[in-house]
Design an enzyme around this catalytic site. Structure first.
Site, PDB file in Angstrom:
ATOM      1  N   HIS A  63       0.847  -1.187   0.000  1.00 14.95           N
ATOM      2  CA  HIS A  63       0.000   0.000   0.000  1.00 14.95           C
ATOM      3  C   HIS A  63       0.884   1.238   0.000  1.00 14.95           C
ATOM      4  CE1 HIS A  63      -3.899  -1.968   1.755  1.00 14.95           C
ATOM      5  NE2 HIS A  63      -3.380  -2.672   0.767  1.00 14.95           N
ATOM      6  N   GLU A  65       1.034   3.774   1.970  1.00 16.71           N
ATOM      7  CA  GLU A  65       1.606   4.080   3.284  1.00 16.71           C
ATOM      8  C   GLU A  65       2.810   3.198   3.585  1.00 16.71           C
ATOM      9  OE1 GLU A  65      -1.585   3.369   2.453  1.00 16.71           O
ATOM     10  OE2 GLU A  65      -2.934   3.951   4.088  1.00 16.71           O
ATOM     11  N   CYS A  93      -5.948   1.740   6.134  1.00 17.34           N
ATOM     12  CA  CYS A  93      -6.653   0.519   6.498  1.00 17.34           C
ATOM     13  C   CYS A  93      -6.061  -0.021   7.801  1.00 17.34           C
ATOM     14  CB  CYS A  93      -6.520  -0.512   5.379  1.00 17.34           C
ATOM     15  SG  CYS A  93      -4.834  -1.163   5.185  1.00 17.34           S
ATOM     16  N   CYS A  96      -2.246  -0.963   7.523  1.00 18.77           N
ATOM     17  CA  CYS A  96      -1.361   0.207   7.517  1.00 18.77           C
ATOM     18  C   CYS A  96      -1.384   0.927   8.858  1.00 18.77           C
ATOM     19  CB  CYS A  96      -1.751   1.152   6.381  1.00 18.77           C
ATOM     20  SG  CYS A  96      -1.416   0.429   4.751  1.00 18.77           S
TER      21      CYS A  96
END
Length: 180
Positions: A63, A65, A93, A96
């Site tokens: 992701h 992040e 999410c 993360c």
């Protein structure tokens, strides 16, 4: 009056970095990935950036992040990113958010909320869960409309393409079955 000036200066700074995160989201979209971008700032300096690459990298943890914080940690030569701020176009999410707590990130500034999987206050709040040993400052809604519009437009185009592909497949099957 001084509080208003300080808040205004902070919002200008947050807007600047969120615009950078939006430009990183464009890189994800160009690769066919969900357009989410993130950057990490420490002492006013960009030390990490990333965008979604789970499909490209065959890595469910890739992701925006995660990619940005990995780069920041390497820059700092420390897995702890204390005193750093993460700017991300979409609310983190749970995966993360857990990583951000472990990394000891000081602050998360995000654009669009995620009503389905948001873990910074929308659906759940891992970043400030009372049982955890680190709490993250959260600022939400910076350029929220721009961030939400980018993601919504992406999924609208994706749904339209899926519909076109389905119609093309049906037409091809229909043509294969006809006799002339």
């Amino acid at each position: 009056m001084n509080d208003e000036i300080n808040n205004s200066k902070r919002m200008v700074k947050h807007t600047k970095w969120m615009q950078h995160a939006l430009s990183l989201a464009d890189k994800a979209e160009a690769m066919g990935e969900v357009p989410v971008g993130a950057c990490v700032v420490h002492n006013g300096e960009l030390i990490g950036e990333g965008w979604n690459t789970p499909i490209t990298d065959s890595d469910p943890s890739a992701h925006a992040e995660m990619n940005a914080v990995r780069m920041a940690a390497k820059h700092l030569q420390n897995y702890r990113t204390t005193d750093a701020t993460l700017y991300v176009t979409l609310e983190p999410c749970s995966m993360c958010a857990g990583m951000l707590v472990h990394a000891r990130i000081k602050r998360v500034v995000y654009g669009a909320s995620d009503a389905k999987t948001g873990a910074a206050g929308s659906e759940m709040n891992i970043l400030n869960h009372p049982s955890l040993n680190h709490q993250v400052d959260v600022i939400s809604g910076v350029l929220a409309d721009d961030c939400a519009d980018k993601i919504s437009a992406f999924f609208k185009r994706r749904r339209a393409q899926i519909k076109l592909d389905k119609k093309a497949k049906q037409a091809a099957l229909k043509n294969c079955g006809s006799t002339e």
